[in-house]
Scaffold this motif. Sequence first.
Motif, PDB file in Angstrom:
ATOM      1  N   SER A  87      25.683  -2.383  20.233  1.00  0.00           N
ATOM      2  CA  SER A  87      25.773  -3.198  21.437  1.00  0.00           C
ATOM      3  C   SER A  87      26.497  -2.371  22.496  1.00  0.00           C
ATOM      4  CB  SER A  87      26.548  -4.486  21.176  1.00  0.00           C
ATOM      5  OG  SER A  87      27.854  -4.192  20.692  1.00  0.00           O
ATOM      6  N   ALA A  88      26.196  -2.642  23.787  1.00  0.00           N
ATOM      7  CA  ALA A  88      26.784  -1.810  24.850  1.00  0.00           C
ATOM      8  C   ALA A  88      26.889  -2.581  26.176  1.00  0.00           C
ATOM      9  CB  ALA A  88      25.936  -0.547  25.041  1.00  0.00           C
ATOM     10  N   THR A  89      27.735  -3.592  26.234  1.00  0.00           N
ATOM     11  CA  THR A  89      28.684  -4.018  25.225  1.00  0.00           C
ATOM     12  C   THR A  89      28.446  -5.489  24.866  1.00  0.00           C
ATOM     13  OG1 THR A  89      30.301  -4.784  26.859  1.00  0.00           O
ATOM     14  CG2 THR A  89      30.456  -2.491  26.235  1.00  0.00           C
ATOM     15  N   THR A  90      29.074  -5.898  23.753  1.00  0.00           N
ATOM     16  CA  THR A  90      29.169  -7.308  23.402  1.00  0.00           C
ATOM     17  C   THR A  90      30.317  -7.936  24.190  1.00  0.00           C
ATOM     18  OG1 THR A  90      28.296  -7.042  21.170  1.00  0.00           O
ATOM     19  CG2 THR A  90      29.781  -8.902  21.544  1.00  0.00           C
ATOM     20  N   VAL A  91      30.042  -9.072  24.843  1.00  0.00           N
ATOM     21  CA  VAL A  91      31.105  -9.785  25.562  1.00  0.00           C
ATOM     22  C   VAL A  91      31.895 -10.586  24.523  1.00  0.00           C
ATOM     23  CG1 VAL A  91      31.669 -11.344  27.461  1.00  0.00           C
ATOM     24  CG2 VAL A  91      29.615  -9.915  27.591  1.00  0.00           C
ATOM     25  N   LEU A  92      32.916  -9.950  23.975  1.00  0.00           N
ATOM     26  CA  LEU A  92      33.614 -10.493  22.808  1.00  0.00           C
ATOM     27  C   LEU A  92      34.418 -11.745  23.125  1.00  0.00           C
ATOM     28  CD1 LEU A  92      34.197 -10.108  19.789  1.00  0.00           C
ATOM     29  CD2 LEU A  92      36.113  -8.635  20.433  1.00  0.00           C
ATOM     30  N   SER A  93      34.827 -11.916  24.368  1.00  0.00           N
ATOM     31  CA  SER A  93      35.651 -13.078  24.729  1.00  0.00           C
ATOM     32  C   SER A  93      34.905 -14.394  24.573  1.00  0.00           C
ATOM     33  CB  SER A  93      36.146 -12.939  26.172  1.00  0.00           C
ATOM     34  OG  SER A  93      36.891 -11.755  26.332  1.00  0.00           O
ATOM     35  N   THR A  94      33.573 -14.357  24.623  1.00  0.00           N
ATOM     36  CA  THR A  94      32.812 -15.618  24.637  1.00  0.00           C
ATOM     37  C   THR A  94      31.800 -15.721  23.495  1.00  0.00           C
ATOM     38  OG1 THR A  94      31.234 -14.670  26.231  1.00  0.00           O
ATOM     39  CG2 THR A  94      33.094 -15.907  27.128  1.00  0.00           C
ATOM     40  N   ILE A  95      32.092 -15.034  22.410  1.00  0.00           N
ATOM     41  CA  ILE A  95      31.228 -15.165  21.225  1.00  0.00           C
ATOM     42  C   ILE A  95      32.121 -15.382  20.011  1.00  0.00           C
ATOM     43  CG2 ILE A  95      31.168 -12.666  20.728  1.00  0.00           C
ATOM     44  CD1 ILE A  95      28.205 -13.057  19.915  1.00  0.00           C
ATOM     45  N   ILE A 117      29.261  -1.783  16.867  1.00  0.00           N
ATOM     46  CA  ILE A 117      29.570  -2.762  17.915  1.00  0.00           C
ATOM     47  C   ILE A 117      30.500  -2.109  18.933  1.00  0.00           C
ATOM     48  CG2 ILE A 117      30.690  -4.966  18.486  1.00  0.00           C
ATOM     49  CD1 ILE A 117      30.040  -5.899  15.622  1.00  0.00           C
ATOM     50  N   ILE A 118      30.102  -2.153  20.206  1.00  0.00           N
ATOM     51  CA  ILE A 118      31.026  -1.863  21.302  1.00  0.00           C
ATOM     52  C   ILE A 118      31.361  -3.206  21.937  1.00  0.00           C
ATOM     53  CG2 ILE A 118      31.452  -0.664  23.473  1.00  0.00           C
ATOM     54  CD1 ILE A 118      29.286   1.341  22.720  1.00  0.00           C
ATOM     55  N   ALA A 119      32.615  -3.595  21.870  1.00  0.00           N
ATOM     56  CA  ALA A 119      33.056  -4.899  22.383  1.00  0.00           C
ATOM     57  C   ALA A 119      33.782  -4.701  23.707  1.00  0.00           C
ATOM     58  CB  ALA A 119      33.985  -5.581  21.385  1.00  0.00           C
ATOM     59  N   LEU A 184      33.591   0.048  15.002  1.00  0.00           N
ATOM     60  CA  LEU A 184      33.944  -0.816  16.135  1.00  0.00           C
ATOM     61  C   LEU A 184      34.512   0.036  17.265  1.00  0.00           C
ATOM     62  CD1 LEU A 184      35.744  -3.787  14.303  1.00  0.00           C
ATOM     63  CD2 LEU A 184      33.313  -3.569  14.893  1.00  0.00           C
ATOM     64  N   TRP A 185      34.054  -0.231  18.477  1.00  0.00           N
ATOM     65  CA  TRP A 185      34.526   0.434  19.683  1.00  0.00           C
ATOM     66  C   TRP A 185      34.927  -0.639  20.689  1.00  0.00           C
ATOM     67  CZ3 TRP A 185      33.505   5.943  20.577  1.00  0.00           C
ATOM     68  CH2 TRP A 185      32.811   6.571  19.532  1.00  0.00           C
ATOM     69  N   ILE A 186      35.825  -0.288  21.601  1.00  0.00           N
ATOM     70  CA  ILE A 186      36.144  -1.159  22.731  1.00  0.00           C
ATOM     71  C   ILE A 186      35.670  -0.470  24.004  1.00  0.00           C
ATOM     72  CG2 ILE A 186      38.020  -2.120  24.137  1.00  0.00           C
ATOM     73  CD1 ILE A 186      39.528  -2.727  21.582  1.00  0.00           C
ATOM     74  N   GLY A 187      34.895  -1.197  24.808  1.00  0.00           N
ATOM     75  CA  GLY A 187      34.439  -0.673  26.088  1.00  0.00           C
ATOM     76  C   GLY A 187      35.540  -0.803  27.124  1.00  0.00           C
ATOM     77  N   VAL A 188      35.833   0.296  27.817  1.00  0.00           N
ATOM     78  CA  VAL A 188      36.921   0.332  28.794  1.00  0.00           C
ATOM     79  C   VAL A 188      36.366   0.760  30.147  1.00  0.00           C
ATOM     80  CG1 VAL A 188      39.104   1.458  29.409  1.00  0.00           C
ATOM     81  CG2 VAL A 188      38.646   0.821  27.026  1.00  0.00           C
ATOM     82  N   GLY A 189      36.652  -0.055  31.175  1.00  0.00           N
ATOM     83  CA  GLY A 189      36.181   0.260  32.511  1.00  0.00           C
ATOM     84  C   GLY A 189      37.146   1.134  33.284  1.00  0.00           C
ATOM     85  N   GLY A 190      38.426   0.799  33.274  1.00  0.00           N
ATOM     86  CA  GLY A 190      39.362   1.598  34.048  1.00  0.00           C
ATOM     87  C   GLY A 190      40.792   1.112  33.985  1.00  0.00           C
ATOM     88  N   THR A 191      41.070   0.127  33.121  1.00  0.00           N
ATOM     89  CA  THR A 191      42.427  -0.416  33.085  1.00  0.00           C
ATOM     90  C   THR A 191      43.240   0.215  31.961  1.00  0.00           C
ATOM     91  OG1 THR A 191      41.838  -2.250  31.599  1.00  0.00           O
ATOM     92  CG2 THR A 191      41.593  -2.636  33.966  1.00  0.00           C
ATOM     93  N   PRO A 192      44.478   0.616  32.249  1.00  0.00           N
ATOM     94  CA  PRO A 192      45.340   1.188  31.210  1.00  0.00           C
ATOM     95  C   PRO A 192      45.560   0.242  30.038  1.00  0.00           C
ATOM     96  CG  PRO A 192      46.267   1.576  33.409  1.00  0.00           C
ATOM     97  CD  PRO A 192      45.122   0.636  33.582  1.00  0.00           C
TER      98      PRO A 192
END
Length: 354
Positions: A87-95, A117-119, A184-192
């Motif tokens: 997945s690229a990405t799974t919206v983990l907050s709402t599943i 899974i990239i969450a 498992l991976w976490i997708g990161v946009g730009g926040t520390p």
Amino acid sequence: MQITEKKPGIEIGIYTLGDLGPDPQTGKTISIQQRLQEVLAAGKLADEAGLDIFGVGEHHRLDYAVSSPAVTLAAVAQHTKQIKLTSATTVLSTIDPVRLFEDFATLDLLSNGRAEIIAGRGAFVESFPLFGYDLNDYNELFEENMQLLQQLNASEIVNWQGTFRSSLQNAMIAPRPAQEKLPLWIGVGGTPESAARAGRLGTGMALAILGGDPKRFKPLVDLYRQAGLEAGHANDALKVAVTGHTFIAKTSQQAKDEFYPYYAGYWEYVNKQRGMGTKISVSDFERMASPETGLFVGSPQQIIEKILQQHELFGHQRFMAQMDIGGLPFSKVAEGIEMLATEVAPVVRRETAK
């Protein structure tokens, strides 16, 4: 059992969000059914060409074709043999994490051990009201669901209690994947905060670099690795992926000339979705696609140079290209996949294996 062969050097792959924008040359938008068929065709072509990873995003709106990455990837799995599927990405907050884990464990079994899974928290928020979640719990939902997903991944029988879903008491989590654990991976946009969380939890970090100077992302990679090591995770378990918009043609000028209308059109309708009316000019695009930026537009040699420059900066283990945005005809997407696989990937793998 994992059947994917490990090649030397970093992994190279592609991902799609299945956006449904109009082709700026014709003004026409293809049907969702055709778009999904093109997603399947892209996955099949990427596998046959020898790429390492194929990703599918998640949106819940009429201008995107994919709302269920697991279902879409299960279809791709039946037409592919070696390529990893994520997945690229799974919206983990709402599943529900249990449902997510079971779906991807099933995908793993159907694909002989190729699921990942990239969450992420999600750049779009339409899934919150759709599934009955409060946007004010945006961050807390992700944190809790990620911790539960990791526990589900580790144990067949789970006892768990949290804030946002019913507790689990000696719950059987079935089926179990073909792999010992799902990557498992976490997708990161730009926040520390997101980078530090990925490190603390010991997942991979998929870093979205859609333009600008890549050097501004170096602190996030450093923070991720520092947080991971401080939490007791092994250095070789802390993997970084770079993802970005990509268009490849025989020459740099051809790439820019062909891609500009699609890239500008893509951002025009994405910005409209976000309530902005900005349009990218040709001169803006020239600057965005310059050699020192993170926008992968150019000849195969220029793409190689950008990937290697970023690898020197980040030491990442994976590069994933988004090649099908803005209503781009599939014939052009297919050409790009072929060039990425046959002209870019062999050089990048060789150089990064040294």
